[in-house]
Design an enzyme around this catalytic site. Structure first.
Site, PDB file in Angstrom:
ATOM      1  N   LYS A   1       0.818  -1.213   0.000  1.00  0.00           N
ATOM      2  CA  LYS A   1       0.000   0.000   0.000  1.00  0.00           C
ATOM      3  C   LYS A   1       0.860   1.275   0.000  1.00  0.00           C
ATOM      4  CE  LYS A   1      -4.151  -1.858   0.025  1.00  0.00           C
ATOM      5  NZ  LYS A   1      -3.943  -3.318   0.066  1.00  0.00           N
TER       6      LYS A   1
HETATM    7  C1  LIG Z   1     -10.179  -2.449  -1.350  1.00  0.00           C
HETATM    8  C2  LIG Z   1      -9.535  -3.198  -0.224  1.00  0.00           C
HETATM    9  N1  LIG Z   1     -10.141  -3.233   0.965  1.00  0.00           N
HETATM   10  C3  LIG Z   1      -9.600  -3.876   2.027  1.00  0.00           C
HETATM   11  C4  LIG Z   1      -8.392  -4.509   1.925  1.00  0.00           C
HETATM   12  C5  LIG Z   1      -7.852  -5.236   3.115  1.00  0.00           C
HETATM   13  O1  LIG Z   1      -6.675  -4.661   3.591  1.00  0.00           O
HETATM   14  P1  LIG Z   1      -5.760  -5.440   4.644  1.00  0.00           P
HETATM   15  O2  LIG Z   1      -4.867  -6.342   3.876  1.00  0.00           O
HETATM   16  O3  LIG Z   1      -4.987  -4.346   5.348  1.00  0.00           O
HETATM   17  O4  LIG Z   1      -6.668  -6.153   5.582  1.00  0.00           O
HETATM   18  C6  LIG Z   1      -7.697  -4.487   0.707  1.00  0.00           C
HETATM   19  C7  LIG Z   1      -6.403  -5.161   0.601  1.00  0.00           C
HETATM   20  O5  LIG Z   1      -5.751  -5.234  -0.380  1.00  0.00           O
HETATM   21  C8  LIG Z   1      -8.285  -3.811  -0.395  1.00  0.00           C
HETATM   22  O6  LIG Z   1      -7.678  -3.785  -1.587  1.00  0.00           O
END
Ligand SMILES: Cc1ncc(COP(=O)(O)O)c(C=O)c1O
Length: 390
Positions: free
Chosen positions: A188
């Protein structure tokens, strides 16, 4: 392959490494002073002087979305409107609570959820909406906020891609939603390996998330060992709900503290790279990613091209050919309606999501990250131009 250009890489400097080492030497590995400091700095960054924002660090955006929905009281029998064009985390958290995600199609102009389709999907069971800022482009929040007010619905923004992004000049995270959740996953725009942040102005949501992120315990461990002024013995705590284990470690917060200081410079570099791709691809049979409106910041987590129908080679073939030239690509997203769990549980079919289906079939995410050199980007530009001109 030697010299393979990965699809994504975090940009970790010596400052982050030294801060992690400092935490390791201090003996405070889990949630502690660095997490507190990261939360304050994050709230200040998003609030830009608005002190009413609270930021709560968690160990992933998935955890943050789950906590925010739980704090809003989402439960079995409720519906939450989300999009098919997202990562499964956006919808799975709704299922954690026994509620049902109602997936809607995107607007092909923005690749974000189409506000008109959100309104059409509202039923008497609808309790909340989760807009996703796809790729780092802020959703058109005004109609979503207006319809949420009309129908008495809650809004939790999935801002996993959207740091820093603005909508009409205001930072995502500071709008009139109930909560906004960011991701600090390794790829990210701010990376701590795993991590996330909930931002809210609502004291009740903040209080509930704070308790539920650590087992439903009323005082976290840092509080217990550093606040003797509460008059309670340090060993004492109370469990007030069956909570979760979602707290951020100080090791992750150490990385986050320094990443946050660089996040504007990172965004500027990504924006520059996006503009270079746009210019270089202008004559090719593809659609560049949607732009942010003039004056707004696009976080440029992703750079997604969509191939014109006239391109003879398919999307998969382009990815294969780029891979053969040492370039890693990806596809965002395989829409949820194509995954067996979502498809079968909710009887979903591509014809219900023509825009997401079309975008998915023609999309390729190209590498865009701050550790790429100008020569790396030239390599990608030449390879894409070469393959598409055959
Ligand atoms: C649109 C979206 N929401 C939520 C997430 C979840 O993030 P995390 O990996 O920090 O739980 C991601 C992860 O890539 C994502 O692309």
């Amino acid at each position: 392959m030697e010299n393979f250009l990965p699809f994504a890489l975090p940009d970790i400097g010596e400052e982050e490494i030294a801060e992690v080492a400092d935490s390791m030497r201090s003996g405070w590995l889990t949630t502690g002073p660095k997490t507190r400091a990261f939360e304050s700095a994050f709230a200040e960054f998003i609030g830009e002087g608005d002190n009413s924002l609270v930021a709560l660090a968690v160990n992933s955006a998935t955890a943050g979305l789950h906590l925010a929905l739980e704090a809003l009281g989402i439960a079995s029998g409720d519906e939450v409107i989300a999009t098919t064009y997202t990562f499964t985390a956006t919808a799975e958290v709704v299922r954690y609570l026994g509620a049902d995600p109602v997936l809607v199609d995107i607007d092909p102009r923005t690749l974000n959820t189409d506000p008109a389709r959100i309104e059409q999907a509202i039923t008497p069971r609808t309790k909340a909406i989760i807009p996703v800022h796809f790729g780092g482009l802020a959703s058109e929040m005004e109609p979503i906020i207006a319809l949420a007010r009309r129908h008495n619905l809650k809004i939790i923004e999935d801002a996993a891609h959207a740091l820093p992004a603005t909508r009409r000049g205001r930072m995502i995270g500071s709008l009139e939603s109930d909560a906004t959740v960011f991701s600090f996953y390794a790829t990210k725009t701010l990376a701590t390996g795993e991590g996330g942040m909930i931002v809210t102005r609502d004291k009740q949501i903040a209080d509930r998330c704070r308790v539920m992120r650590l087992h439903g315990i009323s005082r976290d461990v840092f509080d217990r060992y550093t606040s003797p002024s509460t008059g309670k013995p340090v060993w004492q705590y109370e469990v007030v709900a069956p909570g979760y284990k979602y707290n951020m470690t100080d090791l992750a917060a150490s990385i986050g503290l320094h990443q946050l200081k660089k996040v504007r410079a990172f965004q500027a570099k990504r924006a520059e790279m996006a503009a270079r791709y746009d210019a270089a691809f202008a004559g090719l049979p593809l659609m560049p990613p949607p732009q942010a409106p003039a004056g707004d910041l696009h976080a440029w987590h992703l750079y997604v091209i969509r191939l014109d129908d006239s391109v003879r080679i398919g999307r998969d073939e382009l990815i294969n050919q780029l891979s053969a030239r040492g370039i890693g690509c990806s596809v965002h997203f395989i829409p949820l309606h194509l995954h067996p769990y979502w498809r079968d549980t909710y009887k979903l079919h591509p014809t219900q999501f023509p825009n997401a289906q079309q975008a998915y079939e023609r999309s390729v995410s190209l590498p865009i990250y701050t550790r790429m050199t100008s020569a790396d980007q030239t390599h990608v530009i030449e390879a894409v131009s070469d393959v598409l001109s055959i």
